[in-house]
Structures are given as C-alpha cells and as structure tokens.
Design an enzyme around this catalytic site. Structure first.
Site, mmCIF file in Angstrom:
data_model
loop_
_atom_site.group_PDB
_atom_site.id
_atom_site.type_symbol
_atom_site.label_atom_id
_atom_site.label_comp_id
_atom_site.label_asym_id
_atom_site.label_seq_id
_atom_site.Cartn_x
_atom_site.Cartn_y
_atom_site.Cartn_z
ATOM 1 N N ASN A 198 -32.044 10.236 -22.519
ATOM 2 C CA ASN A 198 -32.303 9.599 -21.976
ATOM 3 C C ASN A 198 -32.995 9.237 -21.388
ATOM 4 O OD1 ASN A 198 -32.983 6.730 -22.425
ATOM 5 N ND2 ASN A 198 -31.275 6.106 -22.434
ATOM 6 N N HIS A 250 -27.305 0.322 -26.806
ATOM 7 C CA HIS A 250 -27.153 1.102 -25.901
ATOM 8 C C HIS A 250 -26.839 0.034 -24.961
ATOM 9 C CE1 HIS A 250 -28.322 2.321 -21.367
ATOM 10 N NE2 HIS A 250 -28.120 3.258 -22.244
ATOM 11 N N GLU A 301 -20.582 5.346 -24.673
ATOM 12 C CA GLU A 301 -20.546 4.883 -22.901
ATOM 13 C C GLU A 301 -20.342 3.311 -22.499
ATOM 14 O OE1 GLU A 301 -24.420 3.131 -22.898
ATOM 15 O OE2 GLU A 301 -24.676 2.059 -24.278
#
Length: 255
Positions: free
Chosen positions: A9, A95, A167
């Site tokens: 990313n 995200h 994450e």
C-alpha cells in the site's frame, strides 16, 4: 491450501519517476519468486502508468479505495467499474486511515465490499483496533463488529475469494508491531468468527497482517498458521525491503 498474498500500500506517495523506478526494481527482485501472490496499490493517479509498467509480470495491480457509486455526480471519487476497466484487481477498503480521516463507518465499508464483489474485484477488508481498545481488552469485540458489518448484510459467502487484513492501528507507521503470537491469536479469532457461519469459507479466506511489517519481522510472522501474508506500508516503497517480505512469505508457506 491458502496461497499467501503480500500487498504493498503506497498510500500518498509517488511520482512518475518513482513508479517507473520502483516497479522496475520489484520486477528484478521478484522475477524468480514463486508461491506467493504479490500486488501493489499506488495512488489512483498512477494506476494506468503502473499497469503498463507491470505488463508481463506476475505482480497484480491494486487500488487504495473505491466509491460505493458506479457513476454520477460524485466529484473526486473512483468507481469499481473504473478500477476494473484499468486493470486493478485487489481493492483496499476500510483502512484505518480512511476510517479515521474520512469518518468511514462499518456500514459504508460493507457497502463498498458488496460493490466490489458485484463488479468482480477482490476486496481487501482492513479491520483492527486502536491502542485504547487494545489496552481495554476489546480487540476481539472490535474485529467481530467490523466483520459482522459484512457478514450481516452480505452473508458469509461474500468472503469467498476475499482478503482480510488485520491491522492493529497502534502498530501502523509507529514501528511497533504485534508479536507473532499476538498476531496469530487475532488471526485465529477472525478465522474462527467466520467459521461459525461457514468453515469452508473461513478455511480459504486470506488473512494478511498489516501492522508495521518489515524485512526484519516478516519471516517470524509468516511462520504462524493463520497469517497468510501481509499488507505492507512503508516497506513497500523500497524494492529490496518489499522483496524480502515477499520471499519470506513464499518460503514460510512452502515449508
């Protein structure tokens, strides 16, 4: 058996020169690597350039975001159909930076997931807890809530062929990283949570780790049974460091 996937990313980084140079470096470093899927997600403005630079390689093109709308008066957005048209395959949604800076809700992210599946693209669904939530022992509850937004609206079959990236927000860009055992425990929880509804779907879903993965900690992370690769930030901007991570995933999952 699950095939590991390492995805870079690039976030808000890039230039025409950098795209050419970095992809040339990746092609050279990864030319002989087998057994691990690789994708990169440059900024949207460089997707077409990246597509041409990747031609003939085994590196897939990804993108960092998508809009829920397919067309219309939505200034500044990019649709799933446009991403498919340009050759992108793996699309990052949810995200933590989007959730934080753009106040994206679990419900909106689930809609994006549905649009991507409908158009035939692969969602890379990011989930994870903040430092405060981690310290309060809420990691599993937060991950379950974020997964349930998709499960309760689209059903468990939506995760067929999809990717999840765990994450921990407290580890992104901080240099901190969950220990392999800590990360494995959460990855197992995620897989078990999906398995409550469909064990076969849970067994095939790729679950990447996305908390400050680098060339130093990758090999140990990938020895864990439920860690199927990585969503890599900063280290994906250096061809040599990114290649070390890809090679570590390929080696660990072949063993």
């Amino acid at each position: 058996m699950r095939h590991p996937l390492v995805m870079g990313n690039w976030k808000l980084n890039g230039s025409t020169h950098m795209v050419n140079e970095l992809i040339a470096g990746l092609r050279k470093e990864l030319s002989t690597v087998d057994g691990c899927g690789v994708a990169i997600a440059p900024p949207a403005i460089y997707l077409n350039q990246a597509k041409h630079e990747l031609a003939g390689s085994r590196i897939a093109l990804g993108a960092q975001n998508v809009d829920v709308n397919l067309s219309g008066a939505f200034t500044g957005e990019t649709s799933a159909e446009m991403l498919k048209d340009i050759g992108a395959q793996y699309i990052i949604i949810g995200h933590s930076e989007r959730r934080t800076y753009h106040q994206e809700s679990d419900e909106l992210i689930a809609k994006k997931f549905g649009v991507l599946k409908e158009i035939g693209l692969i969602p890379v669904l990011c989930i994870g807890e903040s430092e405060a939530e981690n310290e309060a022992g809420q990691t599993e509850a937060v991950c379950a809530k974020q997964l349930d937004a998709v499960l309760n609206t689209l059903g468990v079959k939506a995760f067929e062929g999809a990717v999840i990236a765990y994450e921990p927000i407290w580890a992104i860009g901080t240099g901190k990283s969950a220990t392999p055992a800590q990360a494995q425990a959460v990855h197992k929880f995620i897989r078990d949570h999906i398995a409550k509804q469909d064990a076969a779907v849970a067994a095939q879903v790729i679950i990447q780790y996305g908390g400050s993965v680098n060339d130093k900690n990758a090999a140990e992370l990938f020895t864990q049974p439920d860690i199927d690769g990585a969503l890599v930030g900063g280290a994906s901007l250096k061809a040599d460091a990114f290649a070390v991570i890809v090679k570590a995933a390929a080696k660990a999952k072949k063993a």
